[in-house]
Design a protein around this motif. Structure first.
Motif, PDB file in Angstrom:
ATOM      1  N   ASP A 184       0.831  -1.206   0.000  1.00  0.00           N
ATOM      2  CA  ASP A 184       0.000   0.000   0.000  1.00  0.00           C
ATOM      3  C   ASP A 184       0.868   1.260   0.000  1.00  0.00           C
ATOM      4  O   ASP A 184       0.554   2.242  -0.678  1.00  0.00           O
ATOM      5  CB  ASP A 184      -0.916   0.011   1.223  1.00  0.00           C
ATOM      6  CG  ASP A 184      -1.895  -1.161   1.226  1.00  0.00           C
ATOM      7  OD1 ASP A 184      -2.038  -1.801   0.171  1.00  0.00           O
ATOM      8  OD2 ASP A 184      -2.498  -1.424   2.279  1.00  0.00           O
ATOM      9  N   VAL A 185       1.960   1.229   0.772  1.00  0.00           N
ATOM     10  CA  VAL A 185       2.872   2.378   0.825  1.00  0.00           C
ATOM     11  C   VAL A 185       3.536   2.575  -0.530  1.00  0.00           C
ATOM     12  O   VAL A 185       3.639   3.696  -1.036  1.00  0.00           O
ATOM     13  CB  VAL A 185       3.940   2.169   1.916  1.00  0.00           C
ATOM     14  CG1 VAL A 185       4.942   3.330   1.923  1.00  0.00           C
ATOM     15  CG2 VAL A 185       3.282   2.035   3.287  1.00  0.00           C
ATOM     16  N   ILE A 186       3.995   1.478  -1.148  1.00  0.00           N
ATOM     17  CA  ILE A 186       4.647   1.548  -2.460  1.00  0.00           C
ATOM     18  C   ILE A 186       3.690   2.107  -3.503  1.00  0.00           C
ATOM     19  O   ILE A 186       4.057   2.968  -4.315  1.00  0.00           O
ATOM     20  CB  ILE A 186       5.163   0.157  -2.882  1.00  0.00           C
ATOM     21  CG1 ILE A 186       6.260  -0.305  -1.918  1.00  0.00           C
ATOM     22  CG2 ILE A 186       5.677   0.177  -4.315  1.00  0.00           C
ATOM     23  CD1 ILE A 186       6.682  -1.750  -2.117  1.00  0.00           C
ATOM     24  N   ALA A 187       2.437   1.627  -3.490  1.00  0.00           N
ATOM     25  CA  ALA A 187       1.438   2.112  -4.451  1.00  0.00           C
ATOM     26  C   ALA A 187       1.220   3.610  -4.300  1.00  0.00           C
ATOM     27  O   ALA A 187       1.101   4.346  -5.286  1.00  0.00           O
ATOM     28  CB  ALA A 187       0.126   1.356  -4.259  1.00  0.00           C
ATOM     29  N   SER A 188       1.166   4.080  -3.054  1.00  0.00           N
ATOM     30  CA  SER A 188       0.966   5.507  -2.808  1.00  0.00           C
ATOM     31  C   SER A 188       2.163   6.324  -3.286  1.00  0.00           C
ATOM     32  O   SER A 188       1.994   7.371  -3.922  1.00  0.00           O
ATOM     33  CB  SER A 188       0.735   5.746  -1.307  1.00  0.00           C
ATOM     34  OG  SER A 188       0.616   7.122  -1.027  1.00  0.00           O
ATOM     35  N   MET A 189       3.368   5.857  -3.006  1.00  0.00           N
ATOM     36  CA  MET A 189       4.566   6.591  -3.404  1.00  0.00           C
ATOM     37  C   MET A 189       4.728   6.660  -4.913  1.00  0.00           C
ATOM     38  O   MET A 189       5.152   7.675  -5.466  1.00  0.00           O
ATOM     39  CB  MET A 189       5.810   5.937  -2.788  1.00  0.00           C
ATOM     40  CG  MET A 189       5.964   6.179  -1.304  1.00  0.00           C
ATOM     41  SD  MET A 189       7.514   5.447  -0.705  1.00  0.00           S
ATOM     42  CE  MET A 189       7.570   6.114   0.967  1.00  0.00           C
ATOM     43  N   LEU A 190       4.394   5.561  -5.605  1.00  0.00           N
ATOM     44  CA  LEU A 190       4.590   5.494  -7.056  1.00  0.00           C
ATOM     45  C   LEU A 190       3.365   5.940  -7.841  1.00  0.00           C
ATOM     46  O   LEU A 190       3.368   5.899  -9.073  1.00  0.00           O
ATOM     47  CB  LEU A 190       4.969   4.065  -7.468  1.00  0.00           C
ATOM     48  CG  LEU A 190       6.272   3.521  -6.876  1.00  0.00           C
ATOM     49  CD1 LEU A 190       6.568   2.127  -7.418  1.00  0.00           C
ATOM     50  CD2 LEU A 190       7.435   4.455  -7.166  1.00  0.00           C
ATOM     51  N   LYS A 191       2.304   6.360  -7.132  1.00  0.00           N
ATOM     52  CA  LYS A 191       1.074   6.830  -7.783  1.00  0.00           C
ATOM     53  C   LYS A 191       0.486   5.744  -8.690  1.00  0.00           C
ATOM     54  O   LYS A 191       0.079   6.000  -9.820  1.00  0.00           O
ATOM     55  CB  LYS A 191       1.335   8.096  -8.608  1.00  0.00           C
ATOM     56  CG  LYS A 191       2.188   9.149  -7.922  1.00  0.00           C
ATOM     57  CD  LYS A 191       1.580   9.623  -6.628  1.00  0.00           C
ATOM     58  CE  LYS A 191       2.487  10.666  -5.945  1.00  0.00           C
ATOM     59  NZ  LYS A 191       2.024  11.003  -4.591  1.00  0.00           N
ATOM     60  N   MET A 192       0.444   4.508  -8.184  1.00  0.00           N
ATOM     61  CA  MET A 192      -0.112   3.383  -8.931  1.00  0.00           C
ATOM     62  C   MET A 192      -1.148   2.671  -8.073  1.00  0.00           C
ATOM     63  O   MET A 192      -1.199   2.848  -6.844  1.00  0.00           O
ATOM     64  CB  MET A 192       0.977   2.374  -9.320  1.00  0.00           C
ATOM     65  CG  MET A 192       2.023   2.887 -10.273  1.00  0.00           C
ATOM     66  SD  MET A 192       3.203   1.561 -10.666  1.00  0.00           S
ATOM     67  CE  MET A 192       4.439   2.475 -11.585  1.00  0.00           C
TER      68      MET A 192
END
Length: 452
Positions: free
Chosen positions: A168-176
Motif C-alpha cells: 500500500d505504501v509503495i502504491a501511494s509513493m509510485l502513484k499506482m
C-alpha cells in the motif's frame, strides 16, 4: 542505543552543508557550479533527450532547481539526488559555449543513509515518463529499501511502515494502484531472465510478461522456444498455453474418483457460467433468409421475442448485440489485452521507424557538396525555416567549410517530426576572441527551394 550514528554527526554534517532540516515549506538553496557536482550511483533512470532539454533551458531558463547532498570526494563536492537530466543539459550548454549556465541553484538535502537517499530519488521521479524497465526496477528497489527501513524501525514522514502492508505504501509513493504493484512484484519475482530482458527492451508487453510470470519456469522455457520461433508472443497465446497447465493442476487436486453427483454438480456450475441460448418461439415460424442480406435481427438478444423482426432489417433502435451481451468477463479482459498488444506492436514499429530517422548518417555528399545532417529543437527550427536565424554556433568536429549544406531536422518532444530545412554556409568564423577552442560560428542563408 544504536551505534554508528549520533545527533552530533547529523548536526556537524548539516552545518558543513549549510542545511536546516526542520520541516517547513521553505528550504535552503545555494548557487553551485555544475562542475562541482557528480552523478549518483543510485540513480538508475534512463537519461534521454538531453539535447532537447538543453534547448528548452536555453530558451526559457532553468525552471526547477537541482537537489544535492554535500559529500566531497574525488568526483566532486556535491552528489546529485534529483535533476541529473537537468545537470547534463546544463553541461551540454556550457560545452556549446553558453558559459552563463555553469552556476545552478540547488536545494541542499541530507539523507541519513543510502536507503533514505534511494527513496528520495524514486519519489523525485514519481511524475516523469518512464520506460517499463524503469518502472519495474523502481518498484523492486523501493520495496527492498522500505523492508530494510521497517526492520530497522525507521520512519518516513507521511507513511507508517510498521502497520499495514508495504504494498500500500509503495502504491501511494509510485502513484499506482495496488493491483498494478502486485503485478509488477509477480514479474520481478517469477519471470525468467530471458523474458525479463525482452521486457526491458520493450519487445514484450507488460500484460504478456505478467501472464508468463504466473507459469512455472519449465513452461516459461517452452513459451520462450515458441517466442524465438515466431518472433512474438501475444497475451492470448500465453493464456492458451496456460490452460492445459491449469487443467492438470485441477486434476491433481481432485480425488482419484469422481462421483456422478459431483460430475452433475460441475456441469450445473458450468451451465450457470455459460447459460444456453434461449429457445426460439414458434416452431411453425420459418425465418426468411434472403440471399445477399444479413439482417441484424438474427444477432439481437430480443430475436426470440420480437414481433417485428424481418430478414432484411439493417437498423433498429432496440437492437442489442447478442455476442456482446453474453460475453464473459474473461472474454472482455482478453479482448482488452489483445487491443493493448496490438497498440504496443504499433508503437514498437513507430519507434523502429523513428530510430531509423534518428540514426541518419551525420554527413553525406550531394552534387559535390558536403551535407551535414543536424538535429534541431522545434523553436530553433522555426527560426531557421522563417529565415530569422542566419547563423549557427557549433563545435567544428565535422570539418565545416564555406559552401557546405546544413540539413536541419526538426525534433519535438524527443521525436523526429520529419520536417527539414536546408541552409547554405556562406561564411565561417573561427579562432576568434570569446569563442571556445574548437568552436565556430557559421553564417547561413536559406537554400533556394526552402526560401520560396
Amino acid at each position: 542505543m544504536a551505534t554508528g550514528f549520533s545527533v552530533m554527526d547529523a548536526l556537524n554534517k548539516n552545518s558543513k552543508a549549510g542545511v536546516d532540516e526542520s520541516p517547513r515549506a521553505r528550504f535552503r538553496t545555494k548557487d553551485i557550479s555544475i562542475f562541482k557536482m557528480y552523478r549518483n550511483k543510485l540513480n538508475f533512470y534512463d537519461l534521454a533527450d538531453i539535447e532537447e532539454l538543453a534547448g528548452d533551458i536555453l530558451m526559457y531558463g532553468l525552471k526547477q532547481n537541482l537537489e544535492v547532498v554535500f559529500e566531497p570526494n574525488e568526483q566532486g563536492e556535491y552528489r546529485i539526488v534529483a535533476g541529473e537530466r537537468r545537470w547534463l543539459a546544463l553541461k551540454h550548454l556550457v560545452e556549446q559555449g553558453y558559459k552563463d549556465f555553469e552556476i545552478a541553484t540547488c536545494k541542499l538535502t541530507t539523507p541519513q543513509d543510502e536507503d533514505e537517499e534511494q527513496v528520495e530519488i524514486i519519489i523525485a521521479n514519481a511524475y516523469r515518463t518512464k520506460s517499463l524497465k524503469d518502472v519495474i526496477e523502481e518498484e523492486q528497489r523501493l520495496k527492498a529499501c522500505l523492508e530494510r527501513m521497517k526492520t530497522d524501525g525507521k520512519k518516513i514522514k507521511g507513511y507508517d511502515l510498521q502497520s499495514g502492508r508495504l504494498r500500500d505504501v509503495i502504491a501511494s509513493m509510485l502513484k499506482m494502484s495496488k493491483t498494478k504493484i502486485a503485478q509488477i512484484e509477480s514479474v520481478n519475482n517469477n519471470l525468467i531472465p530471458e523474458f525479463r530482458e525482452e521486457l526491458n527492451n520493450e519487445r514484450l508487453t507488460f500484460s504478456a510478461a505478467y501472464e508468463l510470470s504466473g507459469m512455472s519456469p519449465e513452461m516459461q522455457q517452452e513459451a520462450l522456444t515458441k517466442y524465438k520461433e515466431n518472433g512474438e508472443l501475444s497475451y492470448t497465446e500465453i493464456k492458451d498455453m496456460k490452460s492445459p497447465q491449469k487443467q492438470e493442476q485441477d486434476a491433481t487436486g481432485q480425488q482419484d474418483t469422481v462421483s456422478d453427483s459431483d460430475t452433475a454438480g460441475q456441469q450445473s456450475s458450468e451451465n450457470s457460467m455459460n447459460p444456453p441460448e434461449k429457445k426460439k418461439a414458434g416452431d411453425d415460424y420459418e425465418t426468411p433468409h434472403p440471399e445477399g442480406i444479413t439482417s441484424i435481427c438474427y444477432s439481437c438478444t430480443e430475436y426470440e421475442t420480437c414481433n417485428v423482426k424481418t430478414g432484411t432489417c439493417t437498423s433498429c433502435d432496440q437492437y442489442k448485440n447478442r455476442a456482446e451481451a453474453y460475453k464473459t468477463d474473461e472474454q472482455r479482459y482478453n479482448e482488452e489485452q489483445d487491443a493493448i498488444d496490438r497498440e504496443t506492436k504499433k508503437k514498437l514499429r513507430e519507434q523502429a521507424e523513428e530510430e531509423k530517422m534518428n540514426n541518419l548518417p551525420s554527413d553525406t555528399q550531394e552534387n559535390g557538396q558536403k551535407v551535414h545532417h543536424i538535429k534541431l529543437g522545434a523553436t530553433f527550427f522555426e527560426e531557421f525555416a522563417s529565415g530569422e536565424k542566419t547563423f549557427e554556433l557549433r563545435k567544428n568536429d565535422r570539418g565545416y567549410k564555406k559552401g557546405d549544406i546544413l540539413e536541419m531536422m526538426e525534433f519535438k518532444d524527443g521525436k523526429n517530426t520529419g520536417r527539414t530545412v536546408r541552409v547554405l554556409v556562406t561564411y565561417i568564423l573561427e579562432e576568434f576572441a570569446g569563442l571556445e577552442d574548437g568552436y565556430c560560428i557559421m553564417a547561413t542563408s536559406l537554400m533556394k527551394e526552402d526560401a520560396e
